[in-house]
Design a protein around this motif. Structure first.
Motif, PDB file in Angstrom:
ATOM      1  N   ALA A 128       0.845  -1.214   0.000  1.00 11.51           N
ATOM      2  CA  ALA A 128       0.000   0.000   0.000  1.00 11.51           C
ATOM      3  C   ALA A 128       0.875   1.258   0.000  1.00 11.51           C
ATOM      4  CB  ALA A 128      -0.925  -0.006   1.221  1.00 11.51           C
ATOM      5  N   LEU A 129       1.957   1.238   0.771  1.00  9.62           N
ATOM      6  CA  LEU A 129       2.837   2.415   0.803  1.00  9.62           C
ATOM      7  C   LEU A 129       3.604   2.568  -0.509  1.00  9.62           C
ATOM      8  CD1 LEU A 129       4.197   2.271   4.462  1.00  9.62           C
ATOM      9  CD2 LEU A 129       2.466   3.789   3.511  1.00  9.62           C
ATOM     10  N   ARG A 130       3.907   1.438  -1.127  1.00  9.92           N
ATOM     11  CA  ARG A 130       4.583   1.517  -2.436  1.00  9.92           C
ATOM     12  C   ARG A 130       3.650   2.205  -3.445  1.00  9.92           C
ATOM     13  NH1 ARG A 130       5.826  -3.729  -3.081  1.00  9.92           N
ATOM     14  NH2 ARG A 130       7.644  -3.597  -1.735  1.00  9.92           N
ATOM     15  N   GLU A 131       2.366   1.863  -3.374  1.00  6.46           N
ATOM     16  CA  GLU A 131       1.383   2.511  -4.246  1.00  6.46           C
ATOM     17  C   GLU A 131       1.285   4.016  -3.943  1.00  6.46           C
ATOM     18  OE1 GLU A 131       0.824   0.997  -6.985  1.00  6.46           O
ATOM     19  OE2 GLU A 131      -1.344   1.248  -6.885  1.00  6.46           O
ATOM     20  N   ALA A 132       1.285   4.355  -2.649  1.00  7.09           N
ATOM     21  CA  ALA A 132       1.229   5.774  -2.263  1.00  7.09           C
ATOM     22  C   ALA A 132       2.417   6.524  -2.859  1.00  7.09           C
ATOM     23  CB  ALA A 132       1.216   5.903  -0.734  1.00  7.09           C
ATOM     24  N   GLY A 133       3.601   5.895  -2.781  1.00  9.85           N
ATOM     25  CA  GLY A 133       4.814   6.517  -3.319  1.00  9.85           C
ATOM     26  C   GLY A 133       4.777   6.602  -4.846  1.00  9.85           C
ATOM     27  N   ARG A 134       4.193   5.609  -5.461  1.00  5.81           N
ATOM     28  CA  ARG A 134       4.125   5.598  -6.939  1.00  5.81           C
ATOM     29  C   ARG A 134       3.313   6.780  -7.464  1.00  5.81           C
ATOM     30  NH1 ARG A 134       0.390   4.373 -10.512  1.00  5.81           N
ATOM     31  NH2 ARG A 134      -1.080   3.394  -9.067  1.00  5.81           N
ATOM     32  N   ALA A 189       8.323   2.101   5.640  1.00  8.78           N
ATOM     33  CA  ALA A 189       8.363   3.107   4.571  1.00  8.78           C
ATOM     34  C   ALA A 189       9.587   2.873   3.673  1.00  8.78           C
ATOM     35  CB  ALA A 189       8.397   4.508   5.181  1.00  8.78           C
ATOM     36  N   THR A 190      10.707   2.558   4.306  1.00 10.96           N
ATOM     37  CA  THR A 190      11.927   2.323   3.531  1.00 10.96           C
ATOM     38  C   THR A 190      11.754   1.106   2.621  1.00 10.96           C
ATOM     39  OG1 THR A 190      13.203   3.275   5.338  1.00 10.96           O
ATOM     40  CG2 THR A 190      14.434   1.975   3.733  1.00 10.96           C
ATOM     41  N   GLN A 191      11.149   0.057   3.178  1.00 14.01           N
ATOM     42  CA  GLN A 191      10.896  -1.142   2.350  1.00 14.01           C
ATOM     43  C   GLN A 191      10.025  -0.810   1.144  1.00 14.01           C
ATOM     44  OE1 GLN A 191       9.424  -4.691   4.369  1.00 14.01           O
ATOM     45  NE2 GLN A 191      10.251  -3.872   6.268  1.00 14.01           N
ATOM     46  N   ALA A 192       9.152   0.198   1.316  1.00 10.24           N
ATOM     47  CA  ALA A 192       8.236   0.576   0.229  1.00 10.24           C
ATOM     48  C   ALA A 192       8.882   1.566  -0.742  1.00 10.24           C
ATOM     49  CB  ALA A 192       6.961   1.179   0.820  1.00 10.24           C
ATOM     50  N   GLY A 193      10.164   1.882  -0.532  1.00  7.73           N
ATOM     51  CA  GLY A 193      10.860   2.779  -1.458  1.00  7.73           C
ATOM     52  C   GLY A 193      10.703   4.244  -1.114  1.00  7.73           C
ATOM     53  N   LEU A 194      10.134   4.553   0.063  1.00  6.72           N
ATOM     54  CA  LEU A 194       9.996   5.943   0.499  1.00  6.72           C
ATOM     55  C   LEU A 194      11.210   6.333   1.345  1.00  6.72           C
ATOM     56  CD1 LEU A 194       6.241   5.761   1.633  1.00  6.72           C
ATOM     57  CD2 LEU A 194       7.102   6.725  -0.508  1.00  6.72           C
TER      58      LEU A 194
END
Ligand SMILES: C[S@@+](CC[C@H](N)C(=O)[O-])C[C@H]1O[C@@H](n2cnc3c(N)ncnc32)[C@H](O)[C@@H]1O
Length: 267
Positions: A128-134, A189-194
């Motif tokens: 979900a956080l990866r999507e937010a970052g995308r 967050a870091t795992q999600a690329g943020l």
């Protein structure tokens, strides 16, 4: 702007009907969180005309603040009935039913992306956080809000009581960490690329004027009333009241102090 009803799947399919069961009663609590949204907005620069996406936007209390600042409000939620309330409050918003793990927006679209107490409803919060970052523009802030430390939340007694009724997580979902522990949000967050920028906590209080309002308000979130069923609703309402009686105020109302933890990360 448009209001779209899309298809839902995954964690949205599980949570939408539950969260949407009693929109007006849920609004009794969400609307009291405005000071916590203000606290978050103070820490990011939001300019008129900028595009803001609130993920799990509920009845739109945060998006109303976005419109009041002349920014452009976009919201997504699993529940059509919560969005129906949000549409009344944010008539110019773009509000959609959908799943936070598969956002229906283009890459690099938003100047600010937020999720207030919503990301942890995903089957996979990192996804979900990866999507937010995308969907955030490169470098744009992503605000992640979760409950703060358990001992600082008066609602904890009620949460303990209803936890056994909550739907189980899917067998293949990753285990849930304790999000309030220092460093956990940063790690996710870091795992999600943020890129985590800063974390902070804020305290505020839910206030309910009497026993009946407290009971109604506190079986609304996450479809608690639906999960316990009509035969047990009164019993659970009374148990919630008994668990919170120490927070009764001299005028017969209730004041429940709570803490939220925030992380501002960058896409
Ligand atoms: C605790 S409420 C938070 C609502 C609001 N953001 C607030 O600050 O009170 C969680 C929200 O997340 C939504 N939600 C749960 N799972 C979702 C999913 N997979 N996709 C989109 N929204 C979801 C629920 O419908 C609900 O409105």
């Amino acid at each position: 702007m448009s209001s779209t009803t899309g298809t839902i799947s995954g964690s949205a399919e599980r949570w939408g009907p539950l969260w949407g069961a009693r929109p007006a009663d849920w609004a009794l609590s969400e609307d009291q969180q405005i000071p916590t949204y203000e606290e978050a907005l103070r820490r990011v620069e939001l300019e008129p005309g900028q595009l803001v996406l609130d993920i799990g936007c509920g009845v739109g209390a945060f998006l109303r603040l976005v419109c009041d600042r002349d920014a452009r409000a976009f919201g997504i939620d699993a529940s059509e009935t919560l969005l129906a309330v949000a549409r009344e409050r944010v008539p110019d918003g773009d509000l959609r039913v959908g799943d936070m793990e598969a956002l229906p927006y283009d890459d690099d679209t938003f100047d600010l992306v937020t999720g207030f107490n919503s990301f942890f409803f995903a089957n996979d919060i990192v996804a979900a956080l990866r999507e937010a970052g995308r969907v955030a523009k490169p470098g744009a802030p992503v605000i992640i809000q979760v409950w703060g430390q358990h001992e600082r939340n008066d609602l904890e007694a009620m949460k303990e009581l209803v936890r056994p009724f909550m739907p189980p997580r899917p067998a293949d979902a990753p285990p849930e960490p304790d999000y309030a522990k220092p460093g956990v949000l940063e790690d996710i967050a870091t795992q999600a690329g943020l890129t985590p920028e800063r974390a902070f906590d804020t305290t505020w209080a839910y206030e309910y004027p009497d026993d009946d309002t407290l009971r109604r308000a506190l079986v609304a979130p996450a479809g608690i009333a639906v999960l316990v069923g009509p035969d047990h609703e009164q019993e659970v309402k009374d148990a919630i009241l008994a668990g919170l009686v120490s927070h009764r105020t001299p005028d017969g109302g209730y004041r429940l102090r709570n803490e939220f933890r925030y992380l501002i990360a960058r896409a």
